[in-house]
Design a protein around this motif. Sequence first.
Motif, PDB file in Angstrom:
ATOM      1  N   ILE A   1      21.039 -12.838 -10.200  1.00  0.00           N
ATOM      2  CA  ILE A   1      21.279 -13.822 -11.252  1.00  0.00           C
ATOM      3  C   ILE A   1      20.964 -13.273 -12.633  1.00  0.00           C
ATOM      4  CG2 ILE A   1      20.598 -16.101 -12.120  1.00  0.00           C
ATOM      5  CD1 ILE A   1      20.160 -16.987  -9.261  1.00  0.00           C
ATOM      6  N   ILE A   2      19.920 -12.476 -12.743  1.00  0.00           N
ATOM      7  CA  ILE A   2      19.498 -11.944 -14.042  1.00  0.00           C
ATOM      8  C   ILE A   2      19.789 -10.445 -14.109  1.00  0.00           C
ATOM      9  CG2 ILE A   2      17.716 -13.727 -14.275  1.00  0.00           C
ATOM     10  CD1 ILE A   2      15.650 -11.615 -13.517  1.00  0.00           C
ATOM     11  N   LYS A   3      19.562  -9.835 -15.259  1.00  0.00           N
ATOM     12  CA  LYS A   3      19.875  -8.420 -15.451  1.00  0.00           C
ATOM     13  C   LYS A   3      18.757  -7.465 -15.019  1.00  0.00           C
ATOM     14  CE  LYS A   3      23.295  -9.001 -19.136  1.00  0.00           C
ATOM     15  NZ  LYS A   3      23.672  -8.667 -20.542  1.00  0.00           N
ATOM     16  N   PRO A   4      17.472  -7.757 -15.301  1.00  0.00           N
ATOM     17  CA  PRO A   4      16.417  -6.800 -14.930  1.00  0.00           C
ATOM     18  C   PRO A   4      16.395  -6.518 -13.427  1.00  0.00           C
ATOM     19  CG  PRO A   4      15.570  -8.434 -16.465  1.00  0.00           C
ATOM     20  CD  PRO A   4      16.926  -8.905 -16.052  1.00  0.00           C
ATOM     21  N   PHE A   5      16.059  -5.277 -13.087  1.00  0.00           N
ATOM     22  CA  PHE A   5      15.982  -4.871 -11.687  1.00  0.00           C
ATOM     23  C   PHE A   5      14.622  -5.226 -11.088  1.00  0.00           C
ATOM     24  CE2 PHE A   5      19.044  -1.889 -13.570  1.00  0.00           C
ATOM     25  CZ  PHE A   5      20.109  -2.015 -12.681  1.00  0.00           C
ATOM     26  N   GLY A   6      14.596  -5.368  -9.761  1.00  0.00           N
ATOM     27  CA  GLY A   6      13.349  -5.439  -9.022  1.00  0.00           C
ATOM     28  C   GLY A   6      13.045  -4.074  -8.431  1.00  0.00           C
ATOM     29  N   VAL A   7      11.926  -3.977  -7.710  1.00  0.00           N
ATOM     30  CA  VAL A   7      11.532  -2.731  -7.044  1.00  0.00           C
ATOM     31  C   VAL A   7      12.037  -2.789  -5.608  1.00  0.00           C
ATOM     32  CG1 VAL A   7       9.610  -1.268  -6.338  1.00  0.00           C
ATOM     33  CG2 VAL A   7       9.509  -2.495  -8.515  1.00  0.00           C
ATOM     34  N   SER A   8      12.907  -1.863  -5.244  1.00  0.00           N
ATOM     35  CA  SER A   8      13.596  -1.920  -3.955  1.00  0.00           C
ATOM     36  C   SER A   8      12.637  -1.893  -2.769  1.00  0.00           C
ATOM     37  CB  SER A   8      14.582  -0.749  -3.844  1.00  0.00           C
ATOM     38  OG  SER A   8      15.268  -0.782  -2.621  1.00  0.00           O
ATOM     39  N   ASP A   9      11.552  -1.127  -2.862  1.00  0.00           N
ATOM     40  CA  ASP A   9      10.625  -0.994  -1.740  1.00  0.00           C
ATOM     41  C   ASP A   9       9.685  -2.190  -1.607  1.00  0.00           C
ATOM     42  OD1 ASP A   9      11.652   1.433  -0.951  1.00  0.00           O
ATOM     43  OD2 ASP A   9      10.311   2.585  -2.240  1.00  0.00           O
ATOM     44  N   SER A  10       9.753  -3.129  -2.519  1.00  0.00           N
ATOM     45  CA  SER A  10       8.925  -4.327  -2.430  1.00  0.00           C
ATOM     46  C   SER A  10       9.478  -5.265  -1.359  1.00  0.00           C
ATOM     47  CB  SER A  10       8.895  -5.048  -3.781  1.00  0.00           C
ATOM     48  OG  SER A  10       8.246  -6.307  -3.663  1.00  0.00           O
TER      49      SER A  10
ATOM     50  N   LEU B   1      10.426   5.171  -8.042  1.00  0.00           N
ATOM     51  CA  LEU B   1      10.738   3.883  -7.422  1.00  0.00           C
ATOM     52  C   LEU B   1      12.231   3.604  -7.533  1.00  0.00           C
ATOM     53  CD1 LEU B   1       7.737   1.856  -8.872  1.00  0.00           C
ATOM     54  CD2 LEU B   1       8.075   2.412  -6.452  1.00  0.00           C
ATOM     55  N   LYS B   2      12.782   2.953  -6.517  1.00  0.00           N
ATOM     56  CA  LYS B   2      14.201   2.648  -6.502  1.00  0.00           C
ATOM     57  C   LYS B   2      14.457   1.254  -7.052  1.00  0.00           C
ATOM     58  CE  LYS B   2      14.991   5.601  -2.467  1.00  0.00           C
ATOM     59  NZ  LYS B   2      15.454   5.638  -1.051  1.00  0.00           N
ATOM     60  N   LYS B   3      15.580   1.124  -7.734  1.00  0.00           N
ATOM     61  CA  LYS B   3      15.934  -0.169  -8.330  1.00  0.00           C
ATOM     62  C   LYS B   3      16.588  -1.087  -7.302  1.00  0.00           C
ATOM     63  CE  LYS B   3      16.749   1.771 -12.949  1.00  0.00           C
ATOM     64  NZ  LYS B   3      17.745   1.978 -14.027  1.00  0.00           N
ATOM     65  N   TYR B   4      16.262  -2.375  -7.417  1.00  0.00           N
ATOM     66  CA  TYR B   4      16.907  -3.404  -6.597  1.00  0.00           C
ATOM     67  C   TYR B   4      17.670  -4.324  -7.537  1.00  0.00           C
ATOM     68  CZ  TYR B   4      17.604  -6.928  -2.972  1.00  0.00           C
ATOM     69  OH  TYR B   4      18.163  -7.810  -2.068  1.00  0.00           O
TER      70      TYR B   4
ATOM     71  N   SER C   1       0.814  -1.215   0.000  1.00  0.00           N
ATOM     72  CA  SER C   1       0.000   0.000   0.000  1.00  0.00           C
ATOM     73  C   SER C   1       0.852   1.270   0.000  1.00  0.00           C
ATOM     74  CB  SER C   1      -0.934   0.011   1.218  1.00  0.00           C
ATOM     75  OG  SER C   1      -0.201  -0.054   2.427  1.00  0.00           O
ATOM     76  N   HIS C   2       2.124   1.172   0.414  1.00  0.00           N
ATOM     77  CA  HIS C   2       2.980   2.352   0.492  1.00  0.00           C
ATOM     78  C   HIS C   2       3.437   2.833  -0.889  1.00  0.00           C
ATOM     79  CE1 HIS C   2       3.033   1.679   4.765  1.00  0.00           C
ATOM     80  NE2 HIS C   2       3.551   0.486   4.617  1.00  0.00           N
ATOM     81  N   MET C   3       3.269   1.993  -1.916  1.00  0.00           N
ATOM     82  CA  MET C   3       3.767   2.368  -3.239  1.00  0.00           C
ATOM     83  C   MET C   3       2.700   2.292  -4.321  1.00  0.00           C
ATOM     84  SD  MET C   3       5.889  -1.030  -4.462  1.00  0.00           S
ATOM     85  CE  MET C   3       6.871  -1.266  -3.007  1.00  0.00           C
ATOM     86  N   VAL C   4       1.446   2.085  -3.937  1.00  0.00           N
ATOM     87  CA  VAL C   4       0.415   1.810  -4.929  1.00  0.00           C
ATOM     88  C   VAL C   4       0.212   2.975  -5.899  1.00  0.00           C
ATOM     89  CG1 VAL C   4      -1.513   2.588  -3.469  1.00  0.00           C
ATOM     90  CG2 VAL C   4      -1.915   0.877  -5.262  1.00  0.00           C
ATOM     91  N   GLU C   5       0.351   4.214  -5.433  1.00  0.00           N
ATOM     92  CA  GLU C   5       0.190   5.360  -6.329  1.00  0.00           C
ATOM     93  C   GLU C   5       1.344   5.424  -7.343  1.00  0.00           C
ATOM     94  OE1 GLU C   5      -2.277   7.282  -6.728  1.00  0.00           O
ATOM     95  OE2 GLU C   5      -3.499   6.976  -4.937  1.00  0.00           O
ATOM     96  N   GLN C   6       2.542   5.063  -6.899  1.00  0.00           N
ATOM     97  CA  GLN C   6       3.684   5.040  -7.805  1.00  0.00           C
ATOM     98  C   GLN C   6       3.516   3.945  -8.859  1.00  0.00           C
ATOM     99  OE1 GLN C   6       6.340   5.026  -4.195  1.00  0.00           O
ATOM    100  NE2 GLN C   6       7.734   6.032  -5.626  1.00  0.00           N
ATOM    101  N   ILE C   7       2.968   2.829  -8.445  1.00  0.00           N
ATOM    102  CA  ILE C   7       2.723   1.731  -9.380  1.00  0.00           C
ATOM    103  C   ILE C   7       1.661   2.137 -10.397  1.00  0.00           C
ATOM    104  CG2 ILE C   7       1.866  -0.626  -9.585  1.00  0.00           C
ATOM    105  CD1 ILE C   7       4.707  -0.344  -8.456  1.00  0.00           C
TER     106      ILE C   7
END
Length: 209
Positions: free
Chosen positions: A66-75, A59-62, A34-40
């Motif tokens: 193993i792979i190249k694509p980033f995740g969402v750091s706040d997740s 949103l910050k990158k995580y 819920s803390h990032m829903v507006e950003q999403i």
Amino acid sequence: CWFFSCIKWKDWIAKDTLLNIRDTKEFTISIINSHMVEQISLSSCEFDKGIDEFVKTGLKKYESKIIKPFGVSDSYFIMECKLYDIIELGGKKASGNLILGEVVNFHVSEDVIEDNNQINPYKFDAIARNGGSWYTDSKKGLFEVKKPKHEGIGFDVLPDFILRSNLTGNQLAKLASINKIPACQINEKKMSENETLDLIKYHLESNDI
């Protein structure tokens, strides 16, 4: 998760998410809260290809391991995935695609892990997208059902008068979860079937199986 529809509804063409997965054969899935829903929601805008949506949404990158694509750091929960298959669902406009991936790495925040090493679903605070502008807050609909501690006797072993009673399926299932039928105790006054059912209902209400 941060994984929106792979079709642009306005002009029925593939979105960047699908195109990128086809090209790179890799992707991440980040469960949102819920803390990032507006950003999403902001990330669902039809930005031009090549625009960094992390920059647009704040949103910050995580960095994946193993792979190249980033995740969402706040997740609180991120999955690194390698593409297994893409199944076209109908092959027509807006019919969608089913993307199957092999999860090669998990990232779970310590903020949602309890002392028993399990995820606390209330702290996890997962948000699901229902379509359009609608979302679901999972923690508001949470409830707990304890698993049987042993192999239950099952419905087929319950006495007939109990099966034929007005007990609900849930109530019968609780009775069927015990590992054996309790031994009968000899009392001065023998209880009728109705009295027995009343006693059963009384104990079921307090979850005293």
